[in-house]
Scaffold this motif. Structure first.
Motif, PDB file in Angstrom:
ATOM      1  N   LEU A   1       0.873  -1.223  -0.023  1.00 45.68           N
ATOM      2  CA  LEU A   1      -0.071   0.209   0.068  1.00 45.68           C
ATOM      3  C   LEU A   1       0.868   1.300   0.084  1.00 45.68           C
ATOM      4  O   LEU A   1       1.875   1.388   0.735  1.00 45.68           O
ATOM      5  CB  LEU A   1      -0.973  -0.136   1.160  1.00 45.68           C
ATOM      6  CG  LEU A   1      -1.841  -1.222   1.189  1.00 45.68           C
ATOM      7  CD1 LEU A   1      -2.604  -1.287   2.646  1.00 45.68           C
ATOM      8  CD2 LEU A   1      -2.843  -1.137   0.053  1.00 45.68           C
TER       9      LEU A   1
ATOM     10  N   ILE B   1      -5.952   9.022  -1.163  1.00 44.09           N
ATOM     11  CA  ILE B   1      -6.588   7.893  -1.018  1.00 44.09           C
ATOM     12  C   ILE B   1      -7.658   7.532  -2.236  1.00 44.09           C
ATOM     13  O   ILE B   1      -8.057   8.552  -2.736  1.00 44.09           O
ATOM     14  CB  ILE B   1      -7.415   8.071   0.593  1.00 44.09           C
ATOM     15  CG1 ILE B   1      -8.378   9.195   0.501  1.00 44.09           C
ATOM     16  CG2 ILE B   1      -6.456   7.919   1.593  1.00 44.09           C
ATOM     17  CD1 ILE B   1      -9.169   9.231   1.788  1.00 44.09           C
TER      18      ILE B   1
ATOM     19  N   LYS C   1     -11.168   5.420  -3.447  1.00 48.43           N
ATOM     20  CA  LYS C   1     -12.582   4.924  -3.081  1.00 48.43           C
ATOM     21  C   LYS C   1     -12.671   3.530  -3.882  1.00 48.43           C
ATOM     22  O   LYS C   1     -12.771   3.502  -4.964  1.00 48.43           O
ATOM     23  CB  LYS C   1     -13.706   5.892  -2.992  1.00 48.43           C
ATOM     24  CG  LYS C   1     -14.818   5.251  -2.492  1.00 48.43           C
ATOM     25  CD  LYS C   1     -16.129   6.514  -2.546  1.00 48.43           C
ATOM     26  CE  LYS C   1     -17.246   5.896  -1.982  1.00 48.43           C
ATOM     27  NZ  LYS C   1     -18.564   6.779  -1.676  1.00 48.43           N
ATOM     28  N   ARG C   2     -12.942   2.591  -3.010  1.00 51.15           N
ATOM     29  CA  ARG C   2     -13.457   1.064  -3.632  1.00 51.15           C
ATOM     30  C   ARG C   2     -14.564   1.161  -3.241  1.00 51.15           C
ATOM     31  O   ARG C   2     -15.265   1.305  -2.355  1.00 51.15           O
ATOM     32  CB  ARG C   2     -12.607   0.259  -3.154  1.00 51.15           C
ATOM     33  CG  ARG C   2     -10.868   0.317  -3.451  1.00 51.15           C
ATOM     34  CD  ARG C   2     -10.148  -0.646  -2.802  1.00 51.15           C
ATOM     35  NE  ARG C   2     -10.419  -2.090  -3.221  1.00 51.15           N
ATOM     36  CZ  ARG C   2      -9.570  -3.176  -3.215  1.00 51.15           C
ATOM     37  NH1 ARG C   2      -8.553  -3.109  -2.514  1.00 51.15           N
ATOM     38  NH2 ARG C   2      -9.911  -4.326  -3.405  1.00 51.15           N
TER      39      ARG C   2
ATOM     40  N   ASP D   1     -15.778  -4.139  -2.395  1.00 55.84           N
ATOM     41  CA  ASP D   1     -14.681  -5.058  -2.430  1.00 55.84           C
ATOM     42  C   ASP D   1     -14.855  -6.575  -2.108  1.00 55.84           C
ATOM     43  O   ASP D   1     -15.628  -6.943  -1.151  1.00 55.84           O
ATOM     44  CB  ASP D   1     -13.661  -4.630  -1.305  1.00 55.84           C
ATOM     45  CG  ASP D   1     -12.177  -5.294  -1.140  1.00 55.84           C
ATOM     46  OD1 ASP D   1     -11.541  -4.814  -2.204  1.00 55.84           O
ATOM     47  OD2 ASP D   1     -12.096  -5.914  -0.281  1.00 55.84           O
TER      48      ASP D   1
ATOM     49  N   LEU E   1     -14.717  -2.289   3.432  1.00 56.62           N
ATOM     50  CA  LEU E   1     -13.714  -1.557   2.943  1.00 56.62           C
ATOM     51  C   LEU E   1     -14.373  -0.432   1.855  1.00 56.62           C
ATOM     52  O   LEU E   1     -15.151  -0.886   1.105  1.00 56.62           O
ATOM     53  CB  LEU E   1     -12.702  -2.498   1.903  1.00 56.62           C
ATOM     54  CG  LEU E   1     -11.443  -1.305   1.375  1.00 56.62           C
ATOM     55  CD1 LEU E   1     -10.697  -1.072   2.799  1.00 56.62           C
ATOM     56  CD2 LEU E   1     -10.450  -2.463   0.558  1.00 56.62           C
TER      57      LEU E   1
ATOM     58  N   TRP F   1     -12.692   3.673   1.574  1.00 52.45           N
ATOM     59  CA  TRP F   1     -11.593   4.640   1.145  1.00 52.45           C
ATOM     60  C   TRP F   1     -10.273   3.747   1.597  1.00 52.45           C
ATOM     61  O   TRP F   1     -10.289   2.914   2.769  1.00 52.45           O
ATOM     62  CB  TRP F   1     -11.661   5.756   2.072  1.00 52.45           C
ATOM     63  CG  TRP F   1     -12.463   6.875   1.223  1.00 52.45           C
ATOM     64  CD1 TRP F   1     -13.879   6.805   1.765  1.00 52.45           C
ATOM     65  CD2 TRP F   1     -12.526   7.552   0.106  1.00 52.45           C
ATOM     66  NE1 TRP F   1     -14.538   7.788   0.996  1.00 52.45           N
ATOM     67  CE2 TRP F   1     -13.638   8.275  -0.059  1.00 52.45           C
ATOM     68  CE3 TRP F   1     -11.386   7.544  -0.779  1.00 52.45           C
ATOM     69  CZ2 TRP F   1     -14.013   8.990  -1.137  1.00 52.45           C
ATOM     70  CZ3 TRP F   1     -11.826   8.695  -1.660  1.00 52.45           C
ATOM     71  CH2 TRP F   1     -13.014   9.371  -1.923  1.00 52.45           C
ATOM     72  N   CYS F   2      -9.473   3.893   0.782  1.00 54.82           N
ATOM     73  CA  CYS F   2      -8.291   3.021   1.114  1.00 54.82           C
ATOM     74  C   CYS F   2      -6.818   3.710   0.781  1.00 54.82           C
ATOM     75  O   CYS F   2      -6.884   4.494  -0.333  1.00 54.82           O
ATOM     76  CB  CYS F   2      -7.931   1.586   0.760  1.00 54.82           C
ATOM     77  SG  CYS F   2      -8.481   1.602  -0.980  1.00 54.82           S
TER      78      CYS F   2
ATOM     79  N   TYR G   1       2.953  -1.048   4.232  1.00 57.72           N
ATOM     80  CA  TYR G   1       2.840   0.422   3.999  1.00 57.72           C
ATOM     81  C   TYR G   1       4.183   1.193   3.545  1.00 57.72           C
ATOM     82  O   TYR G   1       5.227   0.832   4.219  1.00 57.72           O
ATOM     83  CB  TYR G   1       2.171   1.088   5.246  1.00 57.72           C
ATOM     84  CG  TYR G   1       0.790   0.647   5.544  1.00 57.72           C
ATOM     85  CD1 TYR G   1      -0.413   1.328   5.136  1.00 57.72           C
ATOM     86  CD2 TYR G   1       0.789  -0.256   6.357  1.00 57.72           C
ATOM     87  CE1 TYR G   1      -1.646   0.964   5.546  1.00 57.72           C
ATOM     88  CE2 TYR G   1      -0.639  -0.875   6.841  1.00 57.72           C
ATOM     89  CZ  TYR G   1      -1.443  -0.183   6.653  1.00 57.72           C
ATOM     90  OH  TYR G   1      -2.794  -0.633   6.739  1.00 57.72           O
TER      91      TYR G   1
ATOM     92  N   PHE H   1     -11.960   6.123   6.595  1.00 56.26           N
ATOM     93  CA  PHE H   1     -11.809   4.878   6.563  1.00 56.26           C
ATOM     94  C   PHE H   1     -12.908   4.070   7.400  1.00 56.26           C
ATOM     95  O   PHE H   1     -13.106   4.186   8.446  1.00 56.26           O
ATOM     96  CB  PHE H   1     -10.472   4.257   7.269  1.00 56.26           C
ATOM     97  CG  PHE H   1      -8.974   4.581   6.209  1.00 56.26           C
ATOM     98  CD1 PHE H   1      -8.582   3.299   5.726  1.00 56.26           C
ATOM     99  CD2 PHE H   1      -8.839   6.023   5.932  1.00 56.26           C
ATOM    100  CE1 PHE H   1      -7.546   3.684   4.814  1.00 56.26           C
ATOM    101  CE2 PHE H   1      -7.879   6.179   5.012  1.00 56.26           C
ATOM    102  CZ  PHE H   1      -7.157   4.794   4.471  1.00 56.26           C
TER     103      PHE H   1
ATOM    104  N   THR I   1     -12.438   0.595   7.729  1.00 57.52           N
ATOM    105  CA  THR I   1     -11.898  -0.577   8.406  1.00 57.52           C
ATOM    106  C   THR I   1     -10.844   0.011   9.661  1.00 57.52           C
ATOM    107  O   THR I   1     -10.640   1.210   9.593  1.00 57.52           O
ATOM    108  CB  THR I   1     -11.248  -1.268   7.291  1.00 57.52           C
ATOM    109  OG1 THR I   1     -10.343  -0.690   6.369  1.00 57.52           O
ATOM    110  CG2 THR I   1     -12.140  -2.194   6.262  1.00 57.52           C
TER     111      THR I   1
ATOM    112  N   PHE J   1      -7.791   1.265  11.574  1.00 58.00           N
ATOM    113  CA  PHE J   1      -6.728   2.174  11.382  1.00 58.00           C
ATOM    114  C   PHE J   1      -5.761   1.937  12.290  1.00 58.00           C
ATOM    115  O   PHE J   1      -6.252   2.681  13.457  1.00 58.00           O
ATOM    116  CB  PHE J   1      -7.217   3.500  10.971  1.00 58.00           C
ATOM    117  CG  PHE J   1      -6.424   4.343  10.180  1.00 58.00           C
ATOM    118  CD1 PHE J   1      -6.473   4.375   8.799  1.00 58.00           C
ATOM    119  CD2 PHE J   1      -5.470   5.244  10.827  1.00 58.00           C
ATOM    120  CE1 PHE J   1      -5.516   5.145   8.112  1.00 58.00           C
ATOM    121  CE2 PHE J   1      -4.620   6.056  10.233  1.00 58.00           C
ATOM    122  CZ  PHE J   1      -4.735   6.127   8.714  1.00 58.00           C
TER     123      PHE J   1
END
Length: 131
Positions: free
Chosen positions: A7, A20, A22-23, A26, A32, A34-35, A84, A115, A117, A119
């Motif tokens: 990432l 970031i 946006k998905r 997923d 999920l 934003w990532c 990361y 996010f 998920t 963090f």
């Protein structure tokens, strides 16, 4: 057996913002949204080349990889290692692609609210101290 996701924490030192994406829907984690852009590493691949390739496909940007900054196994997926990397854009034009539907530059202090998920607090602390 673990999967590994690379990432990019793409930082713009001039604006002090992070990119970031946006998905939607997923297939691995329905929560999920934003990532950080990136992708899965396949055994035998060069992680630097793979990271840069996936970021280019997802954002339109060519980036410099400034190095690994954090690694973790998220509570949502115990079979996944997230690595990361701090990155900076050096050329390209912003364009959401692949599985990212939208891109957004956000300040470090508003990053976590996007996010849906987990963090990690140490990652947050690192990002908050970027200059």
């Amino acid at each position: 057996m673990f999967e590994v996701a690379l990432l990019g924490v793409i930082f713009d030192p001039a604006t002090r913002k992070i990119l970031i994406g946006k998905r939607e829907k997923d297939r691995y984690n329905p929560k999920l949204s934003w990532c950080f852009p990136g992708g899965k590493l396949i055994q035998g691949e060069d992680e630097d080349k793979k990271l840069k390739k996936r970021i280019k496909e997802k954002t339109g940007y060519d980036v410099k990889n400034l190095g690994a900054i954090f690694t973790r196994v998220p509570p949502e997926r115990k079979d996944l290692i997230l690595m990361y990397f701090l990155c900076e854009v050096f050329k390209g034009k912003q364009k959401a692609g692949d599985d990212l539907k939208e891109l957004k530059w956000v300040s470090p202090d508003e990053l976590e609210k996007h996010f849906t998920t987990s963090f990690h607090p140490r990652l947050k602390e690192y990002i908050m101290n970027l200059k």
